[in-house]
Each structure stands twice: as structure tokens, then as C-alpha cells.
Write a protein that holds these residues in place. Structure first.
Motif, mmCIF file in Angstrom:
data_model
loop_
_atom_site.group_PDB
_atom_site.id
_atom_site.type_symbol
_atom_site.label_atom_id
_atom_site.label_comp_id
_atom_site.label_asym_id
_atom_site.label_seq_id
_atom_site.Cartn_x
_atom_site.Cartn_y
_atom_site.Cartn_z
ATOM 1 N N CYS A 19 5.409 -5.393 -8.376
ATOM 2 C CA CYS A 19 4.629 -4.956 -7.214
ATOM 3 C C CYS A 19 3.326 -4.309 -7.662
ATOM 4 C CB CYS A 19 5.428 -3.955 -6.382
ATOM 5 S SG CYS A 19 4.603 -3.470 -4.848
ATOM 6 N N ALA A 20 2.260 -4.638 -6.961
ATOM 7 C CA ALA A 20 0.951 -4.028 -7.186
ATOM 8 C C ALA A 20 0.612 -3.136 -6.006
ATOM 9 C CB ALA A 20 -0.124 -5.105 -7.345
ATOM 10 N N GLY A 21 0.198 -1.915 -6.307
ATOM 11 C CA GLY A 21 -0.248 -1.011 -5.258
ATOM 12 C C GLY A 21 -1.744 -1.164 -5.040
ATOM 13 N N ILE A 33 -2.165 -1.339 -10.234
ATOM 14 C CA ILE A 33 -2.863 -0.658 -9.142
ATOM 15 C C ILE A 33 -4.261 -1.259 -9.043
ATOM 16 C CG2 ILE A 33 -3.711 1.533 -8.219
ATOM 17 C CD1 ILE A 33 -1.592 2.965 -9.881
ATOM 18 N N PHE A 34 -4.646 -1.662 -7.831
ATOM 19 C CA PHE A 34 -5.942 -2.305 -7.628
ATOM 20 C C PHE A 34 -6.778 -1.552 -6.596
ATOM 21 C CE2 PHE A 34 -3.175 -5.937 -8.865
ATOM 22 C CZ PHE A 34 -3.818 -6.258 -10.055
ATOM 23 N N ASN A 35 -8.083 -1.504 -6.871
ATOM 24 C CA ASN A 35 -9.009 -0.820 -5.973
ATOM 25 C C ASN A 35 -9.557 -1.718 -4.874
ATOM 26 O OD1 ASN A 35 -9.507 1.975 -7.197
ATOM 27 N ND2 ASN A 35 -9.823 0.651 -8.978
ATOM 28 N N SER A 36 -9.566 -3.023 -5.104
ATOM 29 C CA SER A 36 -10.200 -3.932 -4.147
ATOM 30 C C SER A 36 -9.539 -5.303 -4.170
ATOM 31 C CB SER A 36 -11.684 -4.088 -4.488
ATOM 32 O OG SER A 36 -11.823 -4.810 -5.712
ATOM 33 N N PRO A 37 -9.715 -6.083 -3.096
ATOM 34 C CA PRO A 37 -9.200 -7.452 -3.079
ATOM 35 C C PRO A 37 -9.760 -8.300 -4.217
ATOM 36 C CG PRO A 37 -9.677 -6.750 -0.853
ATOM 37 C CD PRO A 37 -10.231 -5.682 -1.760
ATOM 38 N N LYS A 38 -11.024 -8.066 -4.577
ATOM 39 C CA LYS A 38 -11.643 -8.851 -5.645
ATOM 40 C C LYS A 38 -10.939 -8.597 -6.979
ATOM 41 C CE LYS A 38 -14.833 -11.763 -6.974
ATOM 42 N NZ LYS A 38 -14.473 -11.930 -8.394
ATOM 43 N N GLU A 39 -10.491 -7.376 -7.214
ATOM 44 C CA GLU A 39 -9.755 -7.077 -8.445
ATOM 45 C C GLU A 39 -8.458 -7.875 -8.511
ATOM 46 O OE1 GLU A 39 -9.000 -3.001 -9.289
ATOM 47 O OE2 GLU A 39 -11.113 -2.438 -9.383
ATOM 48 N N ILE A 40 -7.801 -8.024 -7.369
ATOM 49 C CA ILE A 40 -6.557 -8.815 -7.319
ATOM 50 C C ILE A 40 -6.857 -10.267 -7.627
ATOM 51 C CG2 ILE A 40 -4.698 -9.646 -5.841
ATOM 52 C CD1 ILE A 40 -4.873 -7.009 -4.326
ATOM 53 N N GLU A 41 -7.891 -10.794 -7.007
ATOM 54 C CA GLU A 41 -8.281 -12.202 -7.240
ATOM 55 C C GLU A 41 -8.547 -12.446 -8.723
ATOM 56 O OE1 GLU A 41 -12.148 -15.061 -6.441
ATOM 57 O OE2 GLU A 41 -11.679 -13.503 -4.979
ATOM 58 N N ASP A 73 0.795 -1.229 0.000
ATOM 59 C CA ASP A 73 0.000 0.000 0.000
ATOM 60 C C ASP A 73 0.831 1.285 0.000
ATOM 61 O OD1 ASP A 73 0.814 -0.426 2.773
ATOM 62 O OD2 ASP A 73 -0.579 1.198 3.267
ATOM 63 N N ARG A 74 2.170 1.167 -0.062
ATOM 64 C CA ARG A 74 3.016 2.362 -0.062
ATOM 65 C C ARG A 74 4.127 2.242 -1.091
ATOM 66 N NH1 ARG A 74 3.353 5.770 4.032
ATOM 67 N NH2 ARG A 74 4.049 7.095 2.322
ATOM 68 N N HIS A 75 4.764 3.357 -1.404
ATOM 69 C CA HIS A 75 5.857 3.331 -2.378
ATOM 70 C C HIS A 75 7.042 2.526 -1.866
ATOM 71 C CE1 HIS A 75 8.744 6.119 -0.446
ATOM 72 N NE2 HIS A 75 7.664 6.718 0.048
ATOM 73 N N TYR A 76 7.147 2.379 -0.543
ATOM 74 C CA TYR A 76 8.218 1.554 0.023
ATOM 75 C C TYR A 76 8.102 0.112 -0.484
ATOM 76 C CZ TYR A 76 8.317 5.482 3.300
ATOM 77 O OH TYR A 76 8.365 6.744 3.840
ATOM 78 N N ASP A 77 6.877 -0.348 -0.646
ATOM 79 C CA ASP A 77 6.659 -1.705 -1.141
ATOM 80 C C ASP A 77 7.108 -1.829 -2.592
ATOM 81 O OD1 ASP A 77 5.305 -2.714 1.268
ATOM 82 O OD2 ASP A 77 3.740 -1.291 0.718
ATOM 83 N N VAL A 78 6.748 -0.843 -3.392
ATOM 84 C CA VAL A 78 7.128 -0.845 -4.808
ATOM 85 C C VAL A 78 8.646 -0.762 -4.946
ATOM 86 C CG1 VAL A 78 6.878 0.301 -7.030
ATOM 87 C CG2 VAL A 78 4.933 0.255 -5.440
ATOM 88 N N ASP A 79 9.236 0.174 -4.229
ATOM 89 C CA ASP A 79 10.694 0.349 -4.300
ATOM 90 C C ASP A 79 11.422 -0.915 -3.861
ATOM 91 O OD1 ASP A 79 10.136 2.944 -5.042
ATOM 92 O OD2 ASP A 79 10.546 3.810 -3.059
#
Length: 218
Positions: free
Chosen positions: A182-184, A203-211, A167-173
């Protein structure tokens, strides 16, 4: 496309802000700092040492003591003041049913992450939980944690099959530095602009989008 799914913890799996903010309050009070509580949200994601130094302005000589003050509350009460985001458990269950391996990769101390997941009856959903060392000295940055998870699970040569959800740029970096995508996500503490600026792969808005994305792409 992806067989190994890494999840960040704070702001991705759970809204941990209540317990984290209450723990930050202890540090601010201990040092008599005049800090607007609104800045606390920017302190979720990076290692504690970085937040205490850059955001609270504490001297390097005080960092270890500040971490002790923080953890006196956090280890007793704060870490359990967390709420699992809606849709997270169904997402992980669906991914597992689809044959995916599920990991946690967090800058939070591994011991704390495991305790919280166990209290929330979620520990068995993960194939491996990777976090920082308790002293935050040798495995703190997200890149280090991701590499630790990769190595511990023998998948360092399969990076093209790995993705970190955060959920943060630290994850992407950190993910990119470790050589994985990495997906935000937008239900945590980051923003779409933050992810666009740091080059998130998705970039995803919801858990269902990731699934839908992960299971439809495989």
C-alpha cells in the motif's frame, strides 16, 4: 513491479468532504449531538458504522437508523458534492496506457461509488469498481473489499503485482491484511506521520510521483 493498481475513493480519487460533512450534519442534528465539525475529517475512511459508534458515540441499536438518516441526504445530493483531485485523471490515463489494470477498492457502498464515477464521466477509466455492500454487513472493512476485488478479477494468486493507493491508515492496514502493498498519499485526509506509524510501503506527494514510480519500475 505492479500491474494491478487499486485506488481508494474518498480522499484519494476525490475530495468528498463537502457532501460527506453535509450528510454527517443531518445525523448530528437528528440526534441533537454537540459535535465539533472538525472531527468529521477523522470520519472519512472508516466504515460509517464505526464512525457513528466510536466518534459520535451512538448506541449499537441506533446505528442502522443513523445510516438511514445519513443516506437520505447523501444518496440524493451529498454523494455528488465531490471534486476530483487535480492530476488524478491524467494519472489513471497514463497507467492504463502503460498496460496497467485499474480498480477501485472502497469502503463506500459500491453502488454509490459507481454512480459518482459515472456522474463525473470517469467510470470507463476503471476495469472494476469494488465497494461495500449497501447494508455494510458482510463487506465493509478494507481488507474484505480488497479481497473481493482480487477474487472478482481472478488475481488472488498475483498479490505481488498489486498495490493499493490510499489516504488513511485504514488503507494500509487493510491492504497488508489482504497481502498486498500500500502507498499512502498526502493530498487526502491522512498525514505522513500516520503513514510512517502504520508502515506504509511508499508515500507519495502527488499523482505525478505515482505515475513516475509505477511506470519507471515496470
Amino acid at each position: 513491479m505492479f500491474d494491478y493498481i487499486f485506488f481508494d475513493f474518498d480522499g484519494t480519487l476525490m475530495d468528498t468532504s463537502r457532501g460527506v460533512f453535509n450528510s454527517f450534519d443531518r445525523v448530528v442534528s437528528h440526534y441533537g449531538l454537540n459535535i465539533d465539525r472538525a472531527v468529521y475529517s477523522t470520519m472519512i475512511g472508516p466504515p460509517l458504522k464505526e464512525s457513528f459508534s466510536k466518534t459520535l458515540g451512538l448506541a449499537e441499536s441506533e446505528i442502522q437508523n443513523a445510516m438511514k438518516v445519513y443516506r437520505e441526504y447523501y444518496s440524493r445530493d451529498g454523494m455528488f458534492e465531490a471534486d476530483v483531485y487535480s492530476g488524478i485523471v491524467p494519472l489513471i490515463q497514463a497507467l492504463r496506457s502503460g498496460g496497467k489494470k485499474i480498480f477501485v477498492a472502497t469502503s463506500k457502498p459500491e453502488e454509490y461509488a459507481r454512480q459518482i464515477l459515472e456522474r463525473k464521466e470517469m467510470l470507463e477509466l476503471f476495469d472494476f469498481v469494488g465497494g461495500s455492500d449497501m447494508e455494510e454487513k458482510k463487506r465493509v472493512e478494507k481488507c474484505d473489499v480488497v479481497n473481493y476485488v482480487l477474487e472478482s478479477n481472478g488475481i488472488s494468486m498475483q498479490k505481488e503485482k498489486c498495490i493499493l493507493i490510499g489516504d488513511r491508515h485504514y488503507d494500509v492496514d487493510g491492504a497488508h491484511a489482504a497481502g498486498i502493498k500500500c502507498a499512502g498519499i498526502l493530498w487526502g485526509f491522512g498525514s505522513r506521520k500516520e503513514f510512517e506509524d502504520c508502515g506504509a510501503d511508499f508515500i507519495f506527494n502527488s499523482p505525478k510521483e505515482i505515475e513516475d514510480f509505477i511506470l519507471e519500475k515496470n
